[in-house]
Design a protein around this motif. Structure first.
Motif, PDB file in Angstrom:
ATOM      1  N   LEU A  80       0.884  -1.376   0.099  1.00 17.04           N
ATOM      2  CA  LEU A  80       0.028  -0.127   0.027  1.00 17.04           C
ATOM      3  C   LEU A  80       0.671   1.350   0.040  1.00 17.04           C
ATOM      4  O   LEU A  80       2.044   1.389   0.726  1.00 17.04           O
ATOM      5  CB  LEU A  80      -0.989  -0.020   1.220  1.00 17.04           C
ATOM      6  N   VAL A 138      -7.830   3.080  -3.567  1.00 14.35           N
ATOM      7  CA  VAL A 138      -8.019   3.405  -2.322  1.00 14.35           C
ATOM      8  C   VAL A 138      -7.871   4.941  -2.416  1.00 14.35           C
ATOM      9  O   VAL A 138      -8.357   5.862  -1.577  1.00 14.35           O
ATOM     10  CB  VAL A 138      -6.786   3.025  -1.446  1.00 14.35           C
ATOM     11  N   THR A 197     -11.906   4.490   4.586  1.00 13.16           N
ATOM     12  CA  THR A 197     -11.298   3.340   3.447  1.00 13.16           C
ATOM     13  C   THR A 197     -10.646   2.393   4.411  1.00 13.16           C
ATOM     14  O   THR A 197      -9.842   2.716   5.247  1.00 13.16           O
ATOM     15  CB  THR A 197     -10.594   3.830   2.470  1.00 13.16           C
ATOM     16  N   TYR A 198     -11.198   1.322   4.183  1.00  7.30           N
ATOM     17  CA  TYR A 198     -10.422   0.074   4.766  1.00  7.30           C
ATOM     18  C   TYR A 198      -9.718  -1.081   3.627  1.00  7.30           C
ATOM     19  O   TYR A 198     -10.579  -1.059   2.578  1.00  7.30           O
ATOM     20  CB  TYR A 198     -11.491  -0.704   5.571  1.00  7.30           C
ATOM     21  N   VAL A 225      -7.517  -3.400   7.857  1.00  5.97           N
ATOM     22  CA  VAL A 225      -6.791  -2.482   8.466  1.00  5.97           C
ATOM     23  C   VAL A 225      -7.588  -1.015   7.792  1.00  5.97           C
ATOM     24  O   VAL A 225      -8.199  -1.163   6.750  1.00  5.97           O
ATOM     25  CB  VAL A 225      -5.265  -2.435   7.433  1.00  5.97           C
ATOM     26  N   ARG A 226      -7.406   0.059   8.566  1.00  7.58           N
ATOM     27  CA  ARG A 226      -7.888   1.328   8.088  1.00  7.58           C
ATOM     28  C   ARG A 226      -6.761   2.112   7.365  1.00  7.58           C
ATOM     29  O   ARG A 226      -5.610   2.382   8.096  1.00  7.58           O
ATOM     30  CB  ARG A 226      -8.431   2.122   9.314  1.00  7.58           C
ATOM     31  N   VAL A 227      -7.064   2.608   6.380  1.00  3.93           N
ATOM     32  CA  VAL A 227      -6.027   3.557   5.736  1.00  3.93           C
ATOM     33  C   VAL A 227      -6.218   5.084   6.208  1.00  3.93           C
ATOM     34  O   VAL A 227      -7.173   5.490   6.479  1.00  3.93           O
ATOM     35  CB  VAL A 227      -6.474   3.738   4.049  1.00  3.93           C
ATOM     36  N   ILE A 228      -5.029   5.318   6.907  1.00  2.00           N
ATOM     37  CA  ILE A 228      -4.802   6.734   7.549  1.00  2.00           C
ATOM     38  C   ILE A 228      -5.005   7.843   6.486  1.00  2.00           C
ATOM     39  O   ILE A 228      -4.052   7.808   5.442  1.00  2.00           O
ATOM     40  CB  ILE A 228      -3.802   6.790   8.304  1.00  2.00           C
ATOM     41  N   ASP A 277      -0.461   5.169   4.504  1.00  2.00           N
ATOM     42  CA  ASP A 277      -0.224   4.597   5.977  1.00  2.00           C
ATOM     43  C   ASP A 277      -1.632   3.924   6.295  1.00  2.00           C
ATOM     44  O   ASP A 277      -2.533   4.308   5.909  1.00  2.00           O
ATOM     45  CB  ASP A 277       0.085   5.584   6.716  1.00  2.00           C
ATOM     46  N   TYR A 278      -1.519   3.063   7.143  1.00  2.00           N
ATOM     47  CA  TYR A 278      -2.541   2.127   7.695  1.00  2.00           C
ATOM     48  C   TYR A 278      -2.428   1.675   9.243  1.00  2.00           C
ATOM     49  O   TYR A 278      -1.091   1.711   9.691  1.00  2.00           O
ATOM     50  CB  TYR A 278      -2.823   1.120   6.863  1.00  2.00           C
ATOM     51  N   GLU A 279      -3.414   1.207   9.970  1.00  2.00           N
ATOM     52  CA  GLU A 279      -3.297   0.719  11.256  1.00  2.00           C
ATOM     53  C   GLU A 279      -4.423  -0.396  10.942  1.00  2.00           C
ATOM     54  O   GLU A 279      -5.303  -0.514  10.279  1.00  2.00           O
ATOM     55  CB  GLU A 279      -3.887   1.620  12.258  1.00  2.00           C
TER      56      GLU A 279
END
Length: 773
Positions: free
Chosen positions: A109, A170, A180-181, A131-134, A112-114
């Motif tokens: 990706l 995304v 967005t996830y 994951v959640r896209v930051i 950044d994501y968490e």
């Protein structure tokens, strides 16, 4: 006793029928052989003509400016320097590969994501995670907007292709303000993991998103390639949790394809069905190496994958290096599946094609029926896609529904969008596709549920403005099932694949009984590791890494070359001749591919298009066809809807009129759909209804209009006995219709008929000339 006539003897009749069938099969083979010979001749003539024209151009350029020693020296220096830079790019690719492995092959990706939910910690653990896209500071993401969940394909490669760059699915969702996830996965599956477990985990992911965004609409779920059928498994077994579904280049009808164009569909039959996959998994100590799938993809376009991709980098290393390395980071990540997962995929999809026909069971008790999917479905495919050809992307619709009327009876909205040229990977990574098709798909997600049930084609037209920024106009044009099937050349060839399915089952039985215990005994962890390490795709990536002592001198030499770089002029005759030589090599590879594919198709038809094999698959086809013998008018939903044809409230009448208006045009523009959505969501009395209740009204009125359009119109005065209600209804319909200048003749005539039926002639109600379009 009189001797019976020969024609009365059953065995003689069967023999006669076999002779006829064999003769017909021979005729079909000769037609296919003639088709391939003529097609190969056309391709060879075209390639020969292209090469001849390029050679003539080079020859004329050389004659006009004869090469001298300085041009040769310039070219030699440039060629040597390009070779050094190219070798260093391969070294960097290998180093990236080694570093990627050491890091655990994380998603590629560009955002950044968490991690929100780690599937490895669930009660039924899987190697998936949500994951959640930051969002970045440039993204105005609003938590109340419809969330997106993007599911990438687990078909050999790792996750991240949907968010590979800023101009991606995304990126489009973030720029449009949507939370967005992304569903990612890890290289190694969890022990005992099955696809049923994966589907259950994805359902948990969707429910988690809904809990995080309670004030938004249900999440839109995007499935890329193999992720598309995964999304359909999710929506069919959990029909009440997802919003609209978007299937990008997703194969769901694996037996479909066009003659002479889609060779991959024949591989199952030529390799004996499921046995090669089982053999690979058993030798892999219970795990299937995804690099085997990637190798299959590469063989589809050897001229590009094995030559042109590398030559383009060699020809312009400075310009191509970063693009090449970025893409190879994803292409060079190989993931694994459990034996049970690849077995389900091959048995139910690649060879069995059970999912589209409603015969797939996710587990012992869960049959997957795609007609149970309630969410609107958008199918995006391309004529340039040789991995998921258009028929494989859309023919599942004809397998699930007898015709467009049954789609309406189920209250379903299916929209397909066809790109003319882009390739399979371009559907996910092309910036042009992201800025047009994916952006427009995203723009209609907020209003797609206001569309009446049915089968539609999403048509995007482009208008160039003076400032260079294009505007895209979107319309949903209603289609019939016959029009959908015109995207395929024919479907009668699919009967051969039913024989492949039956033969695969027999081969699997023999393998499981007699050979599997011995193969599994050989598939020790040491053997599995040796097979993984010796895979050609991995070997070529490790070979050029800095771990190889032979490559130690490259970084130093590359710095020296970069400092003294001297590029040859583009019109250097030797550069021109090099490009010509490269085109000839690519053409040779493509000619070999075309000959190979023609041979494969002819061999497949030789094996399976004969009376014996066709009869082997006949029970499979007969079973499926019997499931489809039903009069739609006998269905309870249809009888109930038609029984209330003259009944209903103001809401029912207005919705019916909106559906009739759309039917009179044959298409629905995005602007009109937006106005319909605004009315149905925010104005009384429509706003007092729940989303489920409104969908039920739309579904019921669509069935009435579809089966009895004239009676549906004639019943409107009885549904609106009050004069003021009639005036209000007409005012709303005119607001949605827009300016008269943009109306189709049928729409104008229908408005006039409404006015007459409601006795509003001369009452001051007229179509607006100035309403917004």
């Amino acid at each position: 006793m009189t001797k019976p006539a020969l024609s009365m003897v059953p065995s003689a009749e069967r023999f006669r029928d076999s002779v006829i069938e064999t003769t017909e099969a021979r005729r079909r083979y000769q037609e296919l052989e003639r088709f391939h010979l003529e097609n190969l001749q056309r391709l060879m003539e075209r390639r020969s003509g292209d090469i001849t024209a390029k050679a003539r151009a080079v020859g004329e350029a050389v004659q006009a400016h004869p090469p001298d020693a300085s041009a040769w020296m310039e070219y030699c220096i440039d060629w040597w320097q390009r070779g050094v830079l190219f070798g260093d790019i391969l070294r960097r690719r290998s180093d990236n590969y080694v570093a990627h492995l050491a890091a655990g092959e994380p998603p590629v990706l560009a955002f950044d994501y968490e991690i929100i939910v780690d599937g490895r910690t669930l009660d039924r653990p899987v190697n998936y995670a949500l994951v959640r896209v930051i969002p970045g500071p440039e993204h105005d993401v609003q938590p109340y907007r419809r969330p997106y969940m993007i599911v990438d394909p687990r078909a050999g490669h790792g996750p991240g292709i949907g968010g590979f760059k800023d101009d991606s699915q995304v990126g489009v969702a973030l720029r449009d303000g949507h939370p967005t996830y992304v569903v990612i996965f890890f290289p190694q599956p969890e022990p005992q993991q099955t696809l049923a477990d994966v589907t259950a985990a994805e359902a948990i992911f969707v429910r988690t998103i809904r809990e995080r965004h309670p004030d938004s609409q249900r999440p839109a779920v995007v499935g890329n390639c193999q992720g598309g059928w995964g999304v359909m498994l999710l929506a069919a077994t959990n029909p009440d949790i997802t919003g609209p579904l978007v299937l990008n280049g997703a194969p769901l009808a694996y037996w479909s394809g066009e003659q002479g164009k889609n060779p991959m569909r024949y591989m199952g039959g030529l390799l004996g069905g499921i046995v090669p996959a089982l053999l690979a998994a058993d030798l892999g100590n219970g795990k299937f190496d995804g690099a085997n799938l990637v190798m299959n993809f590469e063989t589809l376009s050897p001229g590009n994958v094995w030559w042109k991709k590398y030559y383009d980098v060699f020809a312009a290393p400075e310009a191509q290096a970063e693009r090449f390395l970025e893409f190879e980071r994803w292409w060079g990540g190989y993931y694994f599946m459990n034996e049970s997962e690849i077995r389900w995929i091959v048995e139910n999809l690649f060879v069995g094609n059970k999912l589209a026909r409603g015969q797939a069971f996710l587990d012992a008790h869960t049959r997957v029926d795609l007609t149970k999917v309630k969410s609107p479905i958008v199918v995006f495919a391309s004529h340039g896609d040789n991995i998921t050809p258009v028929p494989q992307a859309v023919n599942w619709i004809a397998d699930c529904y007898r015709d467009e009327h049954e789609i309406k009876v189920h209250g379903q909205r299916i929209i397909y969008l066809i790109h003319p040229t882009v390739g399979h990977l371009g559907i996910f990574v092309s910036a042009k596709v992201a800025k047009s098709q994916h952006t427009e798909i995203s723009s209609v997600m907020q209003m797609i549920e206001a569309l009446a049930p049915g089968l539609f084609e999403m048509v995007i037209t482009k208008e160039e403005l003076h400032d260079g920024e294009p505007i895209y106009h979107v319309a949903f044009e209603e289609r019939t099932m016959a029009q959908l099937l015109e995207l395929d050349d024919k479907r009668d060839d699919e009967s051969m694949f039913a024989a492949v399915k039956r033969l695969s089952e027999l081969n699997a039985l023999v393998y499981d009984t007699w050979f599997r215990p011995f193969v599994q005994a050989m598939g020790t962890p040491e053997v599995a590791k040796a097979l993984v390490d010796s895979n050609p795709l991995r070997v070529q990536r490790r070979a050029f890494s800095s771990q190889n002592p032979m490559m130690a001198w490259l970084p130093w030499l590359t710095q020296s070359v970069a400092a003294q770089r001297k590029q040859a002029a583009a019109d250097n005759p030797f550069v021109r001749m090099e490009h010509l030589w490269a085109d000839m090599i690519e053409g040779a590879w493509d000619s070999w591919r075309d000959t190979r594919d023609a041979t494969a198709e002819l061999t497949f038809q030789t094996i399976y298009d004969n009376p014996y094999m066709l009869r082997l698959g006949l029970p499979e086809l007969d079973y499926w066809l019997k499931q489809r013998e039903l009069d739609l008018r006998t269905l309870p939903d249809v009888r109930e809807a038609l029984g209330g044809l003259r009944d209903g409230s103001y809401v029912d009448a207005v919705v019916r009129m909106l559906i009739l208006m759309a039917k009179s045009r044959g298409a629905v523009r995005r602007s009109r759909l937006a106005r319909s959505q605004e009315i149905l969501m925010s104005r009384a009395p429509f706003s007092s209804l729940s989303r489920q209740a409104m969908n039920q009204v739309i579904r019921q009125q669509t069935v009435i209009v579809d089966f009895e359009p004239e009676l549906a119109i004639d019943a409107l005065p009885a549904m609106l006995p009050d004069l003021q209600e009639r005036r209000d209804a007409m005012a709303l319909i005119e607001e949605v219709a827009g300016a008269r200048a943009e109306m189709a003749p049928g729409t104008i005539a229908l408005l006039a008929r409404f006015t007459s039926l409601f006795d509003l002639d001369g009452d001051g109600v007229s179509t607006s000339e100035t309403a917004a379009s």
